[in-house]
Design a protein around this motif. Structure first.
Motif, PDB file in Angstrom:
ATOM      1  N   LEU A 135      10.566  -2.245   6.913  1.00 21.04           N
ATOM      2  CA  LEU A 135      10.955  -3.620   6.608  1.00 21.04           C
ATOM      3  C   LEU A 135       9.766  -4.554   6.799  1.00 21.04           C
ATOM      4  O   LEU A 135       8.818  -4.218   7.516  1.00 21.04           O
ATOM      5  N   PRO A 136       9.807  -5.731   6.170  1.00 25.28           N
ATOM      6  CA  PRO A 136       8.721  -6.690   6.404  1.00 25.28           C
ATOM      7  C   PRO A 136       8.607  -7.006   7.900  1.00 25.28           C
ATOM      8  O   PRO A 136       9.617  -7.212   8.576  1.00 25.28           O
ATOM      9  N   GLY A 137       7.374  -6.998   8.408  1.00 20.49           N
ATOM     10  CA  GLY A 137       7.137  -7.250   9.825  1.00 20.49           C
ATOM     11  C   GLY A 137       7.118  -8.728  10.158  1.00 20.49           C
ATOM     12  O   GLY A 137       7.264  -9.590   9.283  1.00 20.49           O
ATOM     13  N   ALA A 138       6.907  -9.027  11.432  1.00 19.85           N
ATOM     14  CA  ALA A 138       6.897 -10.410  11.912  1.00 19.85           C
ATOM     15  C   ALA A 138       5.720 -11.196  11.345  1.00 19.85           C
ATOM     16  O   ALA A 138       5.835 -12.395  11.092  1.00 19.85           O
ATOM     17  N   ALA A 139       4.581 -10.532  11.142  1.00 20.14           N
ATOM     18  CA  ALA A 139       3.400 -11.194  10.583  1.00 20.14           C
ATOM     19  C   ALA A 139       3.225 -10.750   9.130  1.00 20.14           C
ATOM     20  O   ALA A 139       3.591  -9.623   8.772  1.00 20.14           O
ATOM     21  N   PRO A 140       2.671 -11.623   8.286  1.00 19.07           N
ATOM     22  CA  PRO A 140       2.455 -11.234   6.889  1.00 19.07           C
ATOM     23  C   PRO A 140       1.619  -9.952   6.780  1.00 19.07           C
ATOM     24  O   PRO A 140       0.669  -9.765   7.543  1.00 19.07           O
ATOM     25  N   PHE A 200       4.715  21.534   7.897  1.00 15.75           N
ATOM     26  CA  PHE A 200       5.644  20.920   6.949  1.00 15.75           C
ATOM     27  C   PHE A 200       4.858  20.578   5.690  1.00 15.75           C
ATOM     28  O   PHE A 200       3.763  20.013   5.774  1.00 15.75           O
ATOM     29  N   THR A 201       5.411  20.895   4.537  1.00 20.22           N
ATOM     30  CA  THR A 201       4.835  20.469   3.262  1.00 20.22           C
ATOM     31  C   THR A 201       5.957  19.887   2.412  1.00 20.22           C
ATOM     32  O   THR A 201       7.083  20.409   2.414  1.00 20.22           O
ATOM     33  N   GLY A 202       5.650  18.812   1.733  1.00 17.06           N
ATOM     34  CA  GLY A 202       6.664  18.180   0.908  1.00 17.06           C
ATOM     35  C   GLY A 202       6.169  16.888   0.310  1.00 17.06           C
ATOM     36  O   GLY A 202       4.965  16.712   0.080  1.00 17.06           O
ATOM     37  N   THR A 203       7.099  15.964   0.088  1.00 15.83           N
ATOM     38  CA  THR A 203       6.767  14.668  -0.484  1.00 15.83           C
ATOM     39  C   THR A 203       7.460  13.561   0.304  1.00 15.83           C
ATOM     40  O   THR A 203       8.484  13.784   0.949  1.00 15.83           O
ATOM     41  N   THR A 204       6.858  12.392   0.226  1.00 14.19           N
ATOM     42  CA  THR A 204       7.461  11.175   0.764  1.00 14.19           C
ATOM     43  C   THR A 204       7.455  10.133  -0.339  1.00 14.19           C
ATOM     44  O   THR A 204       6.409   9.885  -0.949  1.00 14.19           O
ATOM     45  N   ALA A 205       8.621   9.564  -0.588  1.00 16.19           N
ATOM     46  CA  ALA A 205       8.736   8.468  -1.551  1.00 16.19           C
ATOM     47  C   ALA A 205       9.068   7.197  -0.785  1.00 16.19           C
ATOM     48  O   ALA A 205       9.964   7.187   0.064  1.00 16.19           O
ATOM     49  N   PHE A 206       8.319   6.146  -1.057  1.00 11.61           N
ATOM     50  CA  PHE A 206       8.591   4.814  -0.516  1.00 11.61           C
ATOM     51  C   PHE A 206       9.120   3.987  -1.671  1.00 11.61           C
ATOM     52  O   PHE A 206       8.349   3.544  -2.526  1.00 11.61           O
ATOM     53  N   ASP A 207      10.433   3.796  -1.713  1.00 10.70           N
ATOM     54  CA  ASP A 207      11.091   3.077  -2.802  1.00 10.70           C
ATOM     55  C   ASP A 207      11.589   1.726  -2.318  1.00 10.70           C
ATOM     56  O   ASP A 207      11.984   1.583  -1.150  1.00 10.70           O
ATOM     57  N   ALA A 208      11.608   0.745  -3.218  1.00 13.77           N
ATOM     58  CA  ALA A 208      12.008  -0.617  -2.872  1.00 13.77           C
ATOM     59  C   ALA A 208      13.453  -0.657  -2.371  1.00 13.77           C
ATOM     60  O   ALA A 208      14.339  -0.006  -2.926  1.00 13.77           O
ATOM     61  N   LEU A 209      13.647  -1.431  -1.305  1.00 14.16           N
ATOM     62  CA  LEU A 209      14.978  -1.699  -0.762  1.00 14.16           C
ATOM     63  C   LEU A 209      15.468  -3.046  -1.271  1.00 14.16           C
ATOM     64  O   LEU A 209      14.676  -3.994  -1.374  1.00 14.16           O
ATOM     65  N   ASP A 210      16.750  -3.156  -1.554  1.00 12.03           N
ATOM     66  CA  ASP A 210      17.320  -4.462  -1.873  1.00 12.03           C
ATOM     67  C   ASP A 210      17.103  -5.373  -0.675  1.00 12.03           C
ATOM     68  O   ASP A 210      17.339  -4.975   0.461  1.00 12.03           O
ATOM     69  N   GLY A 211      16.617  -6.573  -0.912  1.00 10.86           N
ATOM     70  CA  GLY A 211      16.380  -7.519   0.160  1.00 10.86           C
ATOM     71  C   GLY A 211      14.998  -7.419   0.777  1.00 10.86           C
ATOM     72  O   GLY A 211      14.688  -8.126   1.722  1.00 10.86           O
ATOM     73  N   GLY A 212      14.163  -6.519   0.270  1.00  9.61           N
ATOM     74  CA  GLY A 212      12.797  -6.398   0.766  1.00  9.61           C
ATOM     75  C   GLY A 212      12.587  -5.170   1.624  1.00  9.61           C
ATOM     76  O   GLY A 212      13.495  -4.660   2.247  1.00  9.61           O
ATOM     77  N   GLY A 213      11.385  -4.687   1.610  1.00 10.83           N
ATOM     78  CA  GLY A 213      11.044  -3.502   2.375  1.00 10.83           C
ATOM     79  C   GLY A 213      11.103  -2.244   1.529  1.00 10.83           C
ATOM     80  O   GLY A 213      11.305  -2.302   0.307  1.00 10.83           O
ATOM     81  N   LEU A 214      10.920  -1.115   2.198  1.00 12.90           N
ATOM     82  CA  LEU A 214      10.865   0.177   1.518  1.00 12.90           C
ATOM     83  C   LEU A 214      11.756   1.194   2.220  1.00 12.90           C
ATOM     84  O   LEU A 214      11.837   1.212   3.447  1.00 12.90           O
ATOM     85  N   LEU A 215      12.393   2.036   1.422  1.00 15.99           N
ATOM     86  CA  LEU A 215      13.131   3.168   1.940  1.00 15.99           C
ATOM     87  C   LEU A 215      12.210   4.374   1.862  1.00 15.99           C
ATOM     88  O   LEU A 215      11.714   4.718   0.795  1.00 15.99           O
ATOM     89  N   HIS A 216      11.957   4.999   2.995  1.00 13.65           N
ATOM     90  CA  HIS A 216      11.056   6.154   3.120  1.00 13.65           C
ATOM     91  C   HIS A 216      11.933   7.406   3.119  1.00 13.65           C
ATOM     92  O   HIS A 216      12.747   7.607   4.018  1.00 13.65           O
ATOM     93  N   LEU A 217      11.775   8.232   2.084  1.00 12.34           N
ATOM     94  CA  LEU A 217      12.527   9.483   1.974  1.00 12.34           C
ATOM     95  C   LEU A 217      11.537  10.635   1.961  1.00 12.34           C
ATOM     96  O   LEU A 217      10.747  10.764   1.026  1.00 12.34           O
ATOM     97  N   TYR A 238       0.825  -1.206   0.000  1.00  9.57           N
ATOM     98  CA  TYR A 238       0.000   0.000   0.000  1.00  9.57           C
ATOM     99  C   TYR A 238       0.860   1.258   0.000  1.00  9.57           C
ATOM    100  O   TYR A 238       0.587   2.213  -0.728  1.00  9.57           O
ATOM    101  N   LEU A 239       1.904   1.282   0.824  1.00  9.21           N
ATOM    102  CA  LEU A 239       2.713   2.488   0.977  1.00  9.21           C
ATOM    103  C   LEU A 239       3.615   2.773  -0.217  1.00  9.21           C
ATOM    104  O   LEU A 239       3.959   3.935  -0.462  1.00  9.21           O
ATOM    105  N   ALA A 240       4.004   1.740  -0.962  1.00  5.95           N
ATOM    106  CA  ALA A 240       4.954   1.922  -2.069  1.00  5.95           C
ATOM    107  C   ALA A 240       4.473   3.009  -3.023  1.00  5.95           C
ATOM    108  O   ALA A 240       3.304   3.066  -3.390  1.00  5.95           O
ATOM    109  N   GLY A 241       5.383   3.912  -3.383  1.00  9.00           N
ATOM    110  CA  GLY A 241       5.065   4.984  -4.308  1.00  9.00           C
ATOM    111  C   GLY A 241       5.380   6.344  -3.715  1.00  9.00           C
ATOM    112  O   GLY A 241       6.153   6.470  -2.762  1.00  9.00           O
ATOM    113  N   THR A 242       4.761   7.369  -4.267  1.00  7.53           N
ATOM    114  CA  THR A 242       5.049   8.745  -3.870  1.00  7.53           C
ATOM    115  C   THR A 242       3.785   9.412  -3.341  1.00  7.53           C
ATOM    116  O   THR A 242       2.704   9.241  -3.911  1.00  7.53           O
TER     117      THR A 242
END
Length: 149
Positions: free
Chosen positions: A73-78, A35-52, A13-17
């Protein structure tokens, strides 16, 4: 449809801008900022998202550039996420399965309590209440998808 929009896959759900609008209120002093701006959730190598997150923070009439980086990062539960600071230290868990989640983050003498709510495929919100010996803050952030996914 209820007040919250269930999300079976938090990271998907979060992936994207997202466009970000955050109101910051110091409940002790009455000061307010934005605060006004943007957040990008980009794929991390090995799984998960980098939030910038990057944008402009205005406090007491002074505008300054602001940014932060988190790792989702992927959590403990799916379908859940383990949110970490940029340095890898734990921040909070996140499960949007019901469309609403509450997380606590103790930080020294302060307690950060976050409520995450999903409104629909294009909108979600966080409300952080920060309490401590020298802090009494309310941070409300609205996210609106900008990438059309």
């Amino acid at each position: 449809m209820g007040e919250f929009w269930p999300v079976p896959d938090t990271l998907g759900y979060l992936a994207g801008t997202w466009r970000v609008e955050r109101a910051v209120r110091d409940l002790a002093s009455g000061d307010e900022g934005r605060f006004t701006g943007t957040t990008a959730f980009d794929a991390l190598d090995g799984g998960g998202l980098l939030h910038l997150e990057s944008g402009t923070f205005v406090w007491q009439g002074v505008a300054r550039p602001a940014e932060r980086t988190l790792r989702f990062l992927p959590g403990a539960a799916p379908g859940t996420a383990d949110v970490r600071f940029a340095d890898g230290c734990p921040f909070h868990d996140l499960d949007l399965g019901t469309g609403r989640h509450v997380a606590d983050h103790p930080c020294a003498a302060d307690l950060y309590r976050g409520e995450f709510t999903v409104r629909d495929a294009q909108h979600w919100r966080t409300v952080w209440r920060v309490r401590g010996p020298a802090k009494d803050l309310l941070l409300t952030t609205d996210y609106t998808r900008t990438d059309g996914t």
